[in-house]
Design a protein around this motif. Structure first.
Motif, PDB file in Angstrom:
ATOM      1  N   LEU A 113      33.397  38.076  54.931  1.00 46.94           N
ATOM      2  CA  LEU A 113      34.702  37.452  54.741  1.00 46.94           C
ATOM      3  C   LEU A 113      34.594  36.108  54.024  1.00 46.94           C
ATOM      4  O   LEU A 113      35.456  35.749  53.214  1.00 46.94           O
ATOM      5  CB  LEU A 113      35.407  37.272  56.093  1.00 46.94           C
ATOM      6  CG  LEU A 113      36.016  38.542  56.677  1.00 46.94           C
ATOM      7  CD1 LEU A 113      36.458  38.313  58.106  1.00 46.94           C
ATOM      8  CD2 LEU A 113      37.196  39.021  55.833  1.00 46.94           C
ATOM      9  N   GLN A 114      33.533  35.373  54.310  1.00 45.49           N
ATOM     10  CA  GLN A 114      33.338  34.093  53.626  1.00 45.49           C
ATOM     11  C   GLN A 114      33.136  34.324  52.124  1.00 45.49           C
ATOM     12  O   GLN A 114      33.669  33.563  51.301  1.00 45.49           O
ATOM     13  CB  GLN A 114      32.140  33.336  54.213  1.00 45.49           C
ATOM     14  CG  GLN A 114      32.375  32.834  55.638  1.00 45.49           C
ATOM     15  CD  GLN A 114      31.948  33.815  56.698  1.00 45.49           C
ATOM     16  OE1 GLN A 114      32.175  35.016  56.571  1.00 45.49           O
ATOM     17  NE2 GLN A 114      31.307  33.328  57.747  1.00 45.49           N
ATOM     18  N   ARG A 115      32.390  35.381  51.777  1.00 42.14           N
ATOM     19  CA  ARG A 115      32.212  35.679  50.346  1.00 42.14           C
ATOM     20  C   ARG A 115      33.539  36.122  49.727  1.00 42.14           C
ATOM     21  O   ARG A 115      33.860  35.731  48.598  1.00 42.14           O
ATOM     22  CB  ARG A 115      31.154  36.747  50.152  1.00 42.14           C
ATOM     23  CG  ARG A 115      31.122  37.292  48.721  1.00 42.14           C
ATOM     24  CD  ARG A 115      29.747  37.760  48.303  1.00 42.14           C
ATOM     25  NE  ARG A 115      28.813  36.650  48.251  1.00 42.14           N
ATOM     26  CZ  ARG A 115      27.526  36.799  47.922  1.00 42.14           C
ATOM     27  NH1 ARG A 115      27.054  37.999  47.631  1.00 42.14           N
ATOM     28  NH2 ARG A 115      26.724  35.762  47.884  1.00 42.14           N
ATOM     29  N   ILE A 116      34.280  36.953  50.429  1.00 45.39           N
ATOM     30  CA  ILE A 116      35.593  37.365  49.918  1.00 45.39           C
ATOM     31  C   ILE A 116      36.457  36.138  49.676  1.00 45.39           C
ATOM     32  O   ILE A 116      37.129  36.021  48.634  1.00 45.39           O
ATOM     33  CB  ILE A 116      36.285  38.328  50.910  1.00 45.39           C
ATOM     34  CG1 ILE A 116      35.553  39.672  50.952  1.00 45.39           C
ATOM     35  CG2 ILE A 116      37.751  38.552  50.511  1.00 45.39           C
ATOM     36  CD1 ILE A 116      36.049  40.614  52.031  1.00 45.39           C
ATOM     37  N   ALA A 117      36.441  35.200  50.620  1.00 42.90           N
ATOM     38  CA  ALA A 117      37.255  33.992  50.500  1.00 42.90           C
ATOM     39  C   ALA A 117      36.882  33.192  49.257  1.00 42.90           C
ATOM     40  O   ALA A 117      37.750  32.825  48.447  1.00 42.90           O
ATOM     41  CB  ALA A 117      37.106  33.129  51.757  1.00 42.90           C
ATOM     42  N   LEU A 118      35.594  32.918  49.085  1.00 41.07           N
ATOM     43  CA  LEU A 118      35.151  32.086  47.969  1.00 41.07           C
ATOM     44  C   LEU A 118      35.327  32.801  46.627  1.00 41.07           C
ATOM     45  O   LEU A 118      35.772  32.195  45.644  1.00 41.07           O
ATOM     46  CB  LEU A 118      33.694  31.681  48.167  1.00 41.07           C
ATOM     47  CG  LEU A 118      33.423  30.751  49.360  1.00 41.07           C
ATOM     48  CD1 LEU A 118      31.925  30.530  49.534  1.00 41.07           C
ATOM     49  CD2 LEU A 118      34.135  29.415  49.186  1.00 41.07           C
ATOM     50  N   ALA A 119      34.982  34.085  46.589  1.00 37.89           N
ATOM     51  CA  ALA A 119      35.126  34.839  45.344  1.00 37.89           C
ATOM     52  C   ALA A 119      36.600  34.950  44.961  1.00 37.89           C
ATOM     53  O   ALA A 119      36.953  34.829  43.781  1.00 37.89           O
ATOM     54  CB  ALA A 119      34.505  36.226  45.489  1.00 37.89           C
ATOM     55  N   TYR A 120      37.454  35.182  45.957  1.00 36.54           N
ATOM     56  CA  TYR A 120      38.894  35.226  45.691  1.00 36.54           C
ATOM     57  C   TYR A 120      39.403  33.873  45.240  1.00 36.54           C
ATOM     58  O   TYR A 120      40.102  33.759  44.221  1.00 36.54           O
ATOM     59  CB  TYR A 120      39.655  35.670  46.936  1.00 36.54           C
ATOM     60  CG  TYR A 120      41.113  35.278  46.898  1.00 36.54           C
ATOM     61  CD1 TYR A 120      42.034  36.002  46.144  1.00 36.54           C
ATOM     62  CD2 TYR A 120      41.574  34.153  47.598  1.00 36.54           C
ATOM     63  CE1 TYR A 120      43.362  35.617  46.074  1.00 36.54           C
ATOM     64  CE2 TYR A 120      42.900  33.766  47.540  1.00 36.54           C
ATOM     65  CZ  TYR A 120      43.792  34.490  46.775  1.00 36.54           C
ATOM     66  OH  TYR A 120      45.108  34.098  46.705  1.00 36.54           O
ATOM     67  N   GLY A 121      39.087  32.818  45.999  1.00 31.65           N
ATOM     68  CA  GLY A 121      39.623  31.496  45.720  1.00 31.65           C
ATOM     69  C   GLY A 121      39.245  30.988  44.341  1.00 31.65           C
ATOM     70  O   GLY A 121      40.105  30.550  43.561  1.00 31.65           O
ATOM     71  N   ILE A 122      37.953  31.063  44.021  1.00 28.36           N
ATOM     72  CA  ILE A 122      37.496  30.573  42.719  1.00 28.36           C
ATOM     73  C   ILE A 122      37.933  31.523  41.608  1.00 28.36           C
ATOM     74  O   ILE A 122      38.401  31.096  40.542  1.00 28.36           O
ATOM     75  CB  ILE A 122      35.964  30.396  42.725  1.00 28.36           C
ATOM     76  CG1 ILE A 122      35.556  29.383  43.796  1.00 28.36           C
ATOM     77  CG2 ILE A 122      35.474  29.934  41.349  1.00 28.36           C
ATOM     78  CD1 ILE A 122      34.066  29.268  44.013  1.00 28.36           C
TER      79      ILE A 122
END
Length: 368
Positions: A113-122
């Motif tokens: 989920l942390q990767r999803i968050a960062l990949a989505y956000g950036i």
């Protein structure tokens, strides 16, 4: 045939990906899993390795559809929403890592989920600020720069498990107590530096959404997906001779290879569902797709609750986790160890589908 509305195949692919995530994350026993349902140990590619990049690819496609009608003056408001959603998804991922013991001294900082968050956000921020042509250059630059960082900053064995730059940076910044050790040593497959190429996966998805959203002939959409998809698969394979396909490193060759297969599968689904109208089978995946992140989070909470909080005494007087008790006493007698483990995972897909079906019928869509 001109198609202006959203292609149903996109939602089906999202649902298939979520169901596959549950399948590969919920075996009855990790000692009994068929190889296609396991990640490659290091270099290489299995069907399971495709699941996570497929999800990020669909995130990218969704980003395009979400922002395609935005005007530049709306960007500040959109960026605030992106940042807010990024923090929420990251925080939920961190909570899942802490639950249920809440040991801050050994908590893993990163995860799916942390990767999803960062990949989505950036990725979403880049898509909002750059046009299509620029997105192509940004995506290519990310993949090439990442390759260069790993290759030139660690001259000896740059892509090996315990010598690569990805692991070194995580160990230096966070310490071994806060890094996943599933490979037998501290290394996080969702670490900080390897998040960089995962952003490229999102951007490729957004570029794909760009030509899918145009009111052009659906046959042309399928042809483009096949051409681009096949080209990326070939590029990833050729690149792998100097930068191996590796999900744990999220190598640039892995990005191309997996995104290419995502395009090919999407082309097949569009042909099957939106052209041939063979879609009666796809409805359960629509249900999964409408509450995708919610059911993924819920499944994680469920599994950890059944492992750590639910304890049952078996016939031998031994205390075991609720999850293991169900596997050993229901599924092993029915199908044996290996097939019982697979049947256990399939049963949980059906269980979680019941939940998303109820939410779908009640028109409850939980956005994270």
């Amino acid at each position: 045939m001109i198609v202006k509305e959203r292609l149903k195949a996109l939602d089906v692919l999202r649902g298939i990906t979520i169901a596959a995530m549950i399948l590969v994350n919920t075996p009855g026993s990790w000692s009994y899993v068929y190889w296609p349902l396991l990640h490659a140990k290091w270099h290489g590619f299995t069907p399971t390795d495709a699941v996570f990049p497929f999800f990020l690819f669909i995130v990218g496609v969704s980003i395009h559809f979400a922002f395609k009608n935005f005007k530049p003056k709306e960007n500040p408001k959109a960026l605030k929403k992106i940042i807010k959603r990024t923090f929420i998804i990251f925080a939920i991922g961190l909570f899942l890592n802490l639950y249920p013991k809440f040991n801050f001294e050994t908590v893993r900082y990163f995860g799916v989920l942390q990767r999803i968050a960062l990949a989505y956000g950036i990725g979403a921020s880049i898509c909002l600020l750059f046009n299509k042509r620029s997105l192509i250059y940004v995506t290519a630059s990310i993949l090439i720069i990442y390759w260069g960082l790993l290759y030139f900053l660690v001259p000896e064995n740059p892509f090996e498990p315990q010598t690569n730059l990805v692991g070194k940076i995580d160990l230096y910044l966070f310490g071994s107590n806060h890094i996943w050790k599933g490979l037998g040593f501290p290394f996080d497959p969702e670490g900080l530096l390897s998040t960089l190429p995962s952003i490229a996966t999102v951007l490729i998805g957004s570029l794909t959404g760009g030509f899918l959203s145009k009111p052009t002939d659906i046959t042309l959409k399928i042809k483009r997906l096949l051409i681009y998809g096949f080209s990326l698969v070939v590029l990833g394979y050729v690149w792998s001779f100097v930068f191996p396909i590796n999900k744990s490193l999220w190598s640039s060759s892995f990005v191309c290879f997996s995104a290419g297969f995502a395009m090919l599968l999407l082309a097949f689904l569009i042909w099957l569902i939106d052209v041939k109208k063979y879609n009666s089978w796809s409805q359960p995946f629509i249900h999964f797709g409408t509450n995708s992140l919610f059911i993924f989070v819920f499944s994680g909470l469920y599994i950890k609750t059944m492992i750590y909080l639910v304890k049952i005494t078996n016939a031998q007087g031994e205390t075991t986790s609720g999850l293991n008790y169900i596997y050993q006493n229901i599924f092993v007698p029915i199908a044996g160890n290996m097939n019982g483990s697979l049947l256990f995972a399939i049963a949980h897909i059906l269980f979680f589908w019941c939940l998303v079906y109820i939410l779908f019928r009640k028109k409850i869509f939980i956005k994270i």
